[in-house]
Design a protein around this motif. Structure first.
Motif, PDB file in Angstrom:
ATOM      1  N   HIS A 194      -4.948  -8.791   8.609  1.00 23.11           N
ATOM      2  CA  HIS A 194      -4.740  -9.828   9.612  1.00 23.11           C
ATOM      3  C   HIS A 194      -4.343 -11.149   8.972  1.00 23.11           C
ATOM      4  CE1 HIS A 194      -8.666 -11.429   8.413  1.00 23.11           C
ATOM      5  NE2 HIS A 194      -9.084 -10.183   8.417  1.00 23.11           N
ATOM      6  N   HIS A 195      -4.220 -11.189   7.648  1.00 22.98           N
ATOM      7  CA  HIS A 195      -3.738 -12.370   6.937  1.00 22.98           C
ATOM      8  C   HIS A 195      -2.660 -11.926   5.962  1.00 22.98           C
ATOM      9  CE1 HIS A 195      -3.688 -15.840   4.180  1.00 22.98           C
ATOM     10  NE2 HIS A 195      -4.220 -16.530   5.182  1.00 22.98           N
ATOM     11  N   HIS A 196      -1.627 -12.744   5.806  1.00 16.89           N
ATOM     12  CA  HIS A 196      -0.498 -12.323   4.968  1.00 16.89           C
ATOM     13  C   HIS A 196      -0.896 -12.158   3.507  1.00 16.89           C
ATOM     14  CE1 HIS A 196      -0.351 -16.649   3.941  1.00 16.89           C
ATOM     15  NE2 HIS A 196       0.326 -16.275   2.872  1.00 16.89           N
ATOM     16  N   GLY A 197      -1.979 -12.795   3.100  1.00 19.99           N
ATOM     17  CA  GLY A 197      -2.397 -12.687   1.709  1.00 19.99           C
ATOM     18  C   GLY A 197      -3.150 -11.408   1.391  1.00 19.99           C
ATOM     19  N   LEU A 198      -3.445 -10.594   2.408  1.00 12.52           N
ATOM     20  CA  LEU A 198      -4.220  -9.375   2.183  1.00 12.52           C
ATOM     21  C   LEU A 198      -3.356  -8.154   1.914  1.00 12.52           C
ATOM     22  CD1 LEU A 198      -6.882  -9.838   5.007  1.00 12.52           C
ATOM     23  CD2 LEU A 198      -7.071 -10.458   2.588  1.00 12.52           C
ATOM     24  N   VAL A 199      -2.051  -8.291   1.992  1.00 18.58           N
ATOM     25  CA  VAL A 199      -1.163  -7.138   1.860  1.00 18.58           C
ATOM     26  C   VAL A 199      -0.264  -7.335   0.643  1.00 18.58           C
ATOM     27  CG1 VAL A 199       0.607  -8.149   3.343  1.00 18.58           C
ATOM     28  CG2 VAL A 199       0.462  -5.669   3.112  1.00 18.58           C
ATOM     29  N   ASP A 200       0.049  -6.239  -0.017  1.00 20.37           N
ATOM     30  CA  ASP A 200       0.963  -6.270  -1.165  1.00 20.37           C
ATOM     31  C   ASP A 200       2.388  -6.432  -0.641  1.00 20.37           C
ATOM     32  OD1 ASP A 200       2.432  -5.969  -3.437  1.00 20.37           O
ATOM     33  OD2 ASP A 200       1.675  -3.969  -3.950  1.00 20.37           O
ATOM     34  N   PRO A 201       3.061  -7.547  -0.955  1.00 16.53           N
ATOM     35  CA  PRO A 201       4.409  -7.765  -0.417  1.00 16.53           C
ATOM     36  C   PRO A 201       5.386  -6.656  -0.774  1.00 16.53           C
ATOM     37  CG  PRO A 201       3.548  -9.793  -1.364  1.00 16.53           C
ATOM     38  CD  PRO A 201       2.591  -8.708  -1.744  1.00 16.53           C
ATOM     39  N   ALA A 202       5.186  -6.006  -1.912  1.00 20.32           N
ATOM     40  CA  ALA A 202       6.119  -4.960  -2.341  1.00 20.32           C
ATOM     41  C   ALA A 202       6.116  -3.767  -1.394  1.00 20.32           C
ATOM     42  CB  ALA A 202       5.783  -4.511  -3.758  1.00 20.32           C
ATOM     43  N   LEU A 203       5.034  -3.600  -0.631  1.00 20.22           N
ATOM     44  CA  LEU A 203       4.929  -2.469   0.284  1.00 20.22           C
ATOM     45  C   LEU A 203       5.490  -2.772   1.668  1.00 20.22           C
ATOM     46  CD1 LEU A 203       1.293  -1.315  -0.601  1.00 20.22           C
ATOM     47  CD2 LEU A 203       3.457  -0.476  -1.543  1.00 20.22           C
ATOM     48  N   LEU A 204       5.872  -4.001   1.894  1.00 22.33           N
ATOM     49  CA  LEU A 204       6.377  -4.392   3.200  1.00 22.33           C
ATOM     50  C   LEU A 204       7.872  -4.105   3.321  1.00 22.33           C
ATOM     51  CD1 LEU A 204       4.582  -7.859   3.537  1.00 22.33           C
ATOM     52  CD2 LEU A 204       4.052  -5.801   4.851  1.00 22.33           C
ATOM     53  N   THR A 205       8.332  -4.120   4.547  1.00 19.84           N
ATOM     54  CA  THR A 205       9.771  -4.007   4.787  1.00 19.84           C
ATOM     55  C   THR A 205      10.459  -5.266   4.274  1.00 19.84           C
ATOM     56  OG1 THR A 205       9.566  -5.018   6.975  1.00 19.84           O
ATOM     57  CG2 THR A 205       9.368  -2.614   6.848  1.00 19.84           C
ATOM     58  N   PRO A 206      11.761  -5.208   4.000  1.00 21.40           N
ATOM     59  CA  PRO A 206      12.447  -6.398   3.465  1.00 21.40           C
ATOM     60  C   PRO A 206      12.286  -7.635   4.335  1.00 21.40           C
ATOM     61  CG  PRO A 206      13.825  -4.465   3.209  1.00 21.40           C
ATOM     62  CD  PRO A 206      12.635  -4.022   4.013  1.00 21.40           C
ATOM     63  N   MET A 207      12.349  -7.447   5.642  1.00 23.32           N
ATOM     64  CA  MET A 207      12.221  -8.603   6.524  1.00 23.32           C
ATOM     65  C   MET A 207      10.840  -9.247   6.390  1.00 23.32           C
ATOM     66  SD  MET A 207      10.818  -9.808   9.559  1.00 23.32           S
ATOM     67  CE  MET A 207      10.385  -8.321  10.447  1.00 23.32           C
ATOM     68  N   LEU A 208       9.779  -8.434   6.385  1.00 20.72           N
ATOM     69  CA  LEU A 208       8.434  -8.974   6.267  1.00 20.72           C
ATOM     70  C   LEU A 208       8.182  -9.536   4.874  1.00 20.72           C
ATOM     71  CD1 LEU A 208       6.315  -6.444   8.340  1.00 20.72           C
ATOM     72  CD2 LEU A 208       6.823  -8.818   8.896  1.00 20.72           C
ATOM     73  N   GLN A 209       8.827  -8.980   3.855  1.00 25.36           N
ATOM     74  CA  GLN A 209       8.728  -9.564   2.522  1.00 25.36           C
ATOM     75  C   GLN A 209       9.252 -11.002   2.535  1.00 25.36           C
ATOM     76  OE1 GLN A 209      10.627  -7.149  -0.451  1.00 25.36           O
ATOM     77  NE2 GLN A 209       9.384  -5.342  -0.018  1.00 25.36           N
ATOM     78  N   HIS A 210      10.383 -11.196   3.208  1.00 28.32           N
ATOM     79  CA  HIS A 210      10.946 -12.544   3.308  1.00 28.32           C
ATOM     80  C   HIS A 210      10.017 -13.449   4.103  1.00 28.32           C
ATOM     81  CE1 HIS A 210      14.307 -15.431   4.711  1.00 28.32           C
ATOM     82  NE2 HIS A 210      13.967 -15.736   3.475  1.00 28.32           N
ATOM     83  N   TYR A 211       9.435 -12.930   5.163  1.00 26.39           N
ATOM     84  CA  TYR A 211       8.513 -13.720   5.968  1.00 26.39           C
ATOM     85  C   TYR A 211       7.325 -14.177   5.130  1.00 26.39           C
ATOM     86  CZ  TYR A 211       5.292 -15.046   9.698  1.00 26.39           C
ATOM     87  OH  TYR A 211       4.418 -15.744  10.495  1.00 26.39           O
ATOM     88  N   VAL A 212       6.734 -13.255   4.376  1.00 23.16           N
ATOM     89  CA  VAL A 212       5.568 -13.590   3.544  1.00 23.16           C
ATOM     90  C   VAL A 212       5.950 -14.608   2.471  1.00 23.16           C
ATOM     91  CG1 VAL A 212       3.946 -12.655   1.870  1.00 23.16           C
ATOM     92  CG2 VAL A 212       4.353 -11.447   4.007  1.00 23.16           C
ATOM     93  N   GLU A 213       7.145 -14.475   1.924  1.00 28.04           N
ATOM     94  CA  GLU A 213       7.614 -15.425   0.914  1.00 28.04           C
ATOM     95  C   GLU A 213       7.697 -16.834   1.492  1.00 28.04           C
ATOM     96  OE1 GLU A 213      11.728 -16.356  -1.579  1.00 28.04           O
ATOM     97  OE2 GLU A 213      11.376 -14.342  -0.758  1.00 28.04           O
ATOM     98  N   LEU A 214       8.257 -16.951   2.712  1.00 27.87           N
ATOM     99  CA  LEU A 214       8.351 -18.261   3.354  1.00 27.87           C
ATOM    100  C   LEU A 214       6.983 -18.778   3.763  1.00 27.87           C
ATOM    101  CD1 LEU A 214      11.485 -17.678   5.624  1.00 27.87           C
ATOM    102  CD2 LEU A 214      11.377 -18.998   3.506  1.00 27.87           C
ATOM    103  N   LYS A 215       6.107 -17.878   4.210  1.00 31.58           N
ATOM    104  CA  LYS A 215       4.768 -18.289   4.632  1.00 31.58           C
ATOM    105  C   LYS A 215       3.985 -18.850   3.450  1.00 31.58           C
ATOM    106  CE  LYS A 215       1.252 -18.803   7.349  1.00 31.58           C
ATOM    107  NZ  LYS A 215       1.258 -19.874   8.367  1.00 31.58           N
ATOM    108  N   ALA A 216       4.187 -18.297   2.264  1.00 35.28           N
ATOM    109  CA  ALA A 216       3.517 -18.809   1.075  1.00 35.28           C
ATOM    110  C   ALA A 216       3.958 -20.236   0.761  1.00 35.28           C
ATOM    111  CB  ALA A 216       3.793 -17.896  -0.116  1.00 35.28           C
ATOM    112  N   GLN A 217       5.186 -20.599   1.144  1.00 32.44           N
ATOM    113  CA  GLN A 217       5.688 -21.949   0.921  1.00 32.44           C
ATOM    114  C   GLN A 217       5.189 -22.931   1.981  1.00 32.44           C
ATOM    115  OE1 GLN A 217       9.974 -21.672   0.771  1.00 32.44           O
ATOM    116  NE2 GLN A 217       9.938 -20.003  -0.714  1.00 32.44           N
ATOM    117  N   HIS A 218       4.762 -22.420   3.143  1.00 34.49           N
ATOM    118  CA  HIS A 218       4.281 -23.267   4.249  1.00 34.49           C
ATOM    119  C   HIS A 218       2.960 -22.706   4.780  1.00 34.49           C
ATOM    120  CE1 HIS A 218       8.159 -25.431   4.602  1.00 34.49           C
ATOM    121  NE2 HIS A 218       8.673 -24.271   4.219  1.00 34.49           N
ATOM    122  N   PRO A 219       1.930 -22.658   3.953  1.00 33.97           N
ATOM    123  CA  PRO A 219       0.686 -21.998   4.388  1.00 33.97           C
ATOM    124  C   PRO A 219      -0.030 -22.707   5.520  1.00 33.97           C
ATOM    125  CG  PRO A 219       0.375 -23.135   2.289  1.00 33.97           C
ATOM    126  CD  PRO A 219       1.841 -23.190   2.586  1.00 33.97           C
TER     127      PRO A 219
END
Length: 917
Positions: A94-119
């Motif tokens: 339920h939090h983006h920091g709890l999942v391994d980004p490498a296992l996500l789809t490309p779109m969600l990987q990008h989302y998590v990357e941006l979310k890390a920049q704007h937590p």
């Protein structure tokens, strides 16, 4: 092996699914005119311009242009809608920091990357027609905005992750809700068109906008009649610097002072939407920050002196900051640099048009602390915090939003310069007195009424976010400047004469906007319908080509009717399915064999033909090209408007001041006000004859307000005011303060006559209140406010006190009240009104020559207590508190017992206070 696909079938698929279209077969049944048969490759810019010259387009009227944007009216789609997926049980991630980004789809990987920049911000990610968010943002959004929490496949080993979204066309409304709740929003939008992409994969997306409470520009997120202040604070060794900006209007001010209590008061005064400061953001809020304000902690680097100085120099293209006076306020300069860096970070790729920063200092305006603003109810009432019943409500007759903001600023920061006060009074007088004053005032208000918010419209244009409707509203306002100038031509006062001049550049800009833009353009900027015919040759050529395609469609409809024998056949268009042939259910069996069934509805069948689908691809390409050309032309036009933002805002400020003066004149003319005489520096008089409360008299319906006099500063410095409860003492105190304040904003006041000197500060202590959160009782709050007054009041101050000392024991309270009154009239010499129920204070008038007594009259008939609300000389000897209790419904037995106790106390008690030796 499968048989090769039929070319016509491929053509259909290419139109529907984005594949390259197959060359169309010959269209024997319905040939279009020659100019309409040009191949797409032949439609170069010179060819289009030649076509426009050969077939010039005439400008259409507003009604014609609206109906002629697309002759193929869209019809409703009666297809079933898919219901949103039911939300699964809340997953472990339920939090983006709890999942391994490498296992996500490309779109969600990008989302998590941006979310890390704007937590700390809610991240909205554009997917098709929606802005979606995931993980913790989705859960928060669903709760805050009452949206359905759904899920999206996150990857083979992940499963579904929480998702919530909002339609992109409603993003402004939902973002406004989030910002109003104190949240910041990061918008990730598509920056690449699907049609322009030549390879598979995700469309390019990036953060295009960060919305915070202090940086919003959108009309729907702003209060029209109040500024939206963004503040930055730097504190160091007891001193502080403050930068204040409104990004929607371009105002930018800087100051530096000492004492955290003054900073606290300043932030309360501006009612900052967001406060920036250097720090980690951890722990409790700084003591100088009022509770309830949005506090944003930033890196310390942008607030360093050298970085801040460089930011100011670069932003305004300057060689030195000394010419702005910023060299004398280094902490203010640091705050300004941090604010500019924050705007740069939250508005990537956009430069918000701000004015050069100006400095202001203590003493530039009448000082009003938070308690005084609250007690005088300047912009909101004490009870409920509403606008109705405030001084601003009583005086605001402005016609424009910018005029309303201007009047609010005047009330919040009255003047202390006599020349500036008299200049405003001259403007009000010219619209009130004289044979032509009424017609001039009404004429100005008629011109101002439909005028848009030029300040904020110019700001949105400069920031590149103005819509076509914004520019039309801007043109409407700019076109009124010559009419205003003509109306003000023969005026003499400075505020009115300021607008009585030509604005050639702005008039030319208004003409260009009016020539280019339709009177009622659509909201969308990317679908065409913004510009008139005749504005651009290439656009006219494309529109000619589209007219030819419309002619072909009309011929095709007739041809298919003849070929099928179905006279009720219609060729229609739907935004999702494109062009199709519609026939009734009864006629569906009679259609030709080359028709392809596209959709079945309850009452009709929809078909396409290979010719129609092939032609549809060309039409879409022409429409896309025309829309893009129109958008490019609009952006160029908006950029030219943005380059004139400074000049537009200069005119807008003058219009706002004119509107505010006309508002004060309207209230004065209709309310029977008088022009107060403002005395020269050195005088201390405050003499008002038959003054009235500007708010209460408007609220009274069944009875007239009772006027009263006040005389201070001419032999009398302190008036001890006594009288019963509910007789009007507090109203008299507030009335005195409001009339002084109104005079210092340049307004006329409700009185028969008035002579006033300029006050440096107004202090009020009216009513009771506690601050339990801070551990302060009602009496402690009262004493704290009294202490503030005694420490800061001067001989030029106006002090209005009510019931000092009533929150403790009788003798303690009386002693405090006596000492405070002595200090005000003796050591400070401030002009003061001291309302009290301690009748013993009447003795002070016998001991001090600059103290006088006054009382509010009441008529006691024995069975009834009648309040006369009349203030006269002399002190009262009764408070009629028991009678007030009886009127309030206290049981008769309690009232009787109270009278018995009072008689015994009066018979055995007497307090006399003599001047200390």
């Amino acid at each position: 092996m499968a048989a090769p696909a039929d070319p016509t079938e491929l053509a259909l698929q290419g139109s529907l699914f984005g594949l390259d279209p197959v060359p169309e077969p010959s269209l024997a049944p319905a040939q279009s005119p020659k100019t309409g048969d040009l191949d797409e490759a032949e439609l170069n810019d010179s060819q289009l311009e030649h076509d426009a010259k050969a077939r010039p387009r005439a400008r259409k009227s507003a009604s014609t242009s609206e109906s002629a944007l697309d002759p193929w009216t869209s019809v409703s789609a009666e297809e079933p809608t898919e219901e949103a997926d039911d939300a699964d049980d809340l997953p472990a991630w339920h939090h983006h920091g709890l999942v391994d980004p490498a296992l996500l789809t490309p779109m969600l990987q990008h989302y998590v990357e941006l979310k890390a920049q704007h937590p700390e911000r809610v991240l909205l990610y554009r997917l098709g027609d929606f802005f979606e968010c995931f993980f913790e943002d989705a859960i928060a959004l669903s709760r805050l905005l009452e949206l359905t929490l759904t899920g999206k496949e996150g990857g083979k080993s992940i499963g579904r992750v929480p998702m919530a979204g909002i339609p992109h066309h409603a993003a402004e409304r939902y973002c406004a809700d989030l910002v109003s709740k104190g949240f910041s929003v990061a918008l990730c939008d598509q920056v690449e068109e699907a049609s322009a992409r030549n390879k598979p994969g995700l469309l390019k997306r990036e953060i295009t906008r960060v919305l915070t409470p202090g940086t919003v520009l959108e009309e729907g997120m702003l209060s029209a009649r109040r500024n939206n202040w963004l503040c930055a604070v730097v504190c160091e060794e007891g001193s502080w610097g403050l930068a204040v900006a409104d990004v929607s209007t371009g105002e930018f001010r800087v100051t530096q002072r000492e004492g955290s209590d003054l900073l606290h008061q300043e932030l309360l005064q501006v009612e900052a939407a967001e406060v920036l400061h250097p720090g980690s953001g951890e722990g409790e809020s700084p003591a100088w920050c009022p509770s309830g304000l949005r506090l944003t902690a930033l890196s310390r680097t942008p607030f360093a002196l050298q970085e801040a100085k460089a930011a100011v120099l670069q932003r305004f293209d300057l060689a030195s900051v000394d010419g702005l006076g910023l060299g004398e306020v280094p902490l203010g300069l640091r705050a300004a640099g941090g604010l500019l860096r924050y705007l740069q970070d939250t508005q990537p790729g956009t430069e918000i048009p701000l004015e050069l920063p100006t400095t202001w200092h203590a003493g530039d305006q009448l000082v009003l602390d938070a308690a005084t603003r609250r007690n005088l109810e300047l912009t909101r009432t004490q009870l409920g915090g509403g606008f109705h019943g405030s001084l601003l409500w009583a005086l605001d007759r402005t016609m424009t939003a910018m005029g309303g903001r201007c009047l609010r600023r005047w009330i919040e920061a009255p003047l202390v310069d006599r020349e500036a006060i008299c200049a405003r009074q001259d403007g009000v007088s010219e619209l009130v007195t004289g044979s032509k004053a009424r017609s001039l005032r009404l004429g100005l208000r008629r011109l101002l009424r439909p005028m848009g918010d030029l300040e904020r419209l110019a700001g949105r244009a400069g920031a590149g976010s103005a819509s076509a409707r914004d520019l039309v509203a801007l043109a409407d306002g700019l076109e009124r400047l010559p009419a205003l100038a003509a109306l003000l031509e023969n005026t003499s006062s400075q505020p009115l004469q300021a607008l009585a001049r030509p604005w050639p550049d702005l008039e030319s800009l208004a003409g260009e906007l009016r020539h280019s833009l339709l009177d009622a353009p659509p909201l969308s900027l990317t679908e065409g319908g913004l510009l008139h015919d005749g504005v651009d040759a290439q656009l006219d050529g494309l529109r000619n080509q589209l007219d030819d395609q419309d002619a072909w469609l009309a011929q095709q409809e007739q041809s298919e009717r003849l070929a099928s024998g179905i006279s009720t056949l219609k060729l229609q268009y739907h935004r999702t399915f494109g062009y199709f042939l519609a026939v009734s259910k009864a006629k569906a069996k009679e259609v030709p064999e080359h028709w392809i069934r596209r959709q079945t509805l309850a009452n009709e069948e929809r078909f396409v033909t290979p010719d129609l689908k092939a032609r549809e691809g060309r039409i879409f390409q022409l429409k896309a090209r025309a829309a893009q050309r129109e958008y490019d032309l609009f952006c160029q036009l908006r950029q030219r408007v943005g380059e004139q933002a400074g000049a537009i805002r200069q005119a807008a400020r003058l219009v706002a001041e004119l509107d505010a003066i006309a508002s004060l004149a309207e209230v004065a003319a209709t309310g029977g006000y008088c022009r107060p005489e403002i005395l020269e520096t050195g005088h201390r008089a405050l003499v008002i004859e038959a003054g009235r409360h500007p708010v209460v008299e408007q609220l009274l319906v069944e009875e007239a307000f009772t006027p009263n006099d006040i005389a201070l500063g001419q032999g009398t410095d302190l008036v001890v005011l006594t009288g019963p409860n509910a007789s009007g003492k507090s109203c008299y105190l507030r009335q005195t303060g409001l009339l002084q304040l109104m005079a210092q904003i340049g307004s006329w006041i409700p009185a028969r006559s008035a002579r006033l000197s300029i006050a440096d500060r107004i202090f009020t202590r009216v009513g009771a209140g506690d601050d339990l959160a801070a551990g302060q009782s009602t009496f402690m709050v009262e004493m704290a406010e009294t202490a503030n007054i005694l420490h800061h009041a001067t001989a030029q101050s106006l002090v209005l006190l009510d019931e000092i000392g009533r929150g403790t024991a009788t003798f303690d309270g009386l002693s405090i009240a006596w000492a405070v009154a002595e200090h005000l009239s003796g050591d400070i010499g401030a002009r003061s009104v001291f309302a009290t129920h301690y009748h013993e204070l009447n003795e002070m008038a016998d001991q001090r020559s600059n103290v006088a007594n006054a009382q509010v009259l009441v008529e006691d008939t024995g069975s009834e207590l009648k309040f006369l609300h009349q203030v006269v000389s002399g002190g009262a000897n009764r408070s009629y508190g028991i009678e007030a209790a009886r009127l309030a419904g206290v049981p008769a037995s309690v009232v009787l017992r109270a009278r018995q106790v009072l008689s015994r106390i009066e018979a055995n008690s007497h307090v006399s206070v003599h001047e200390a030796a």
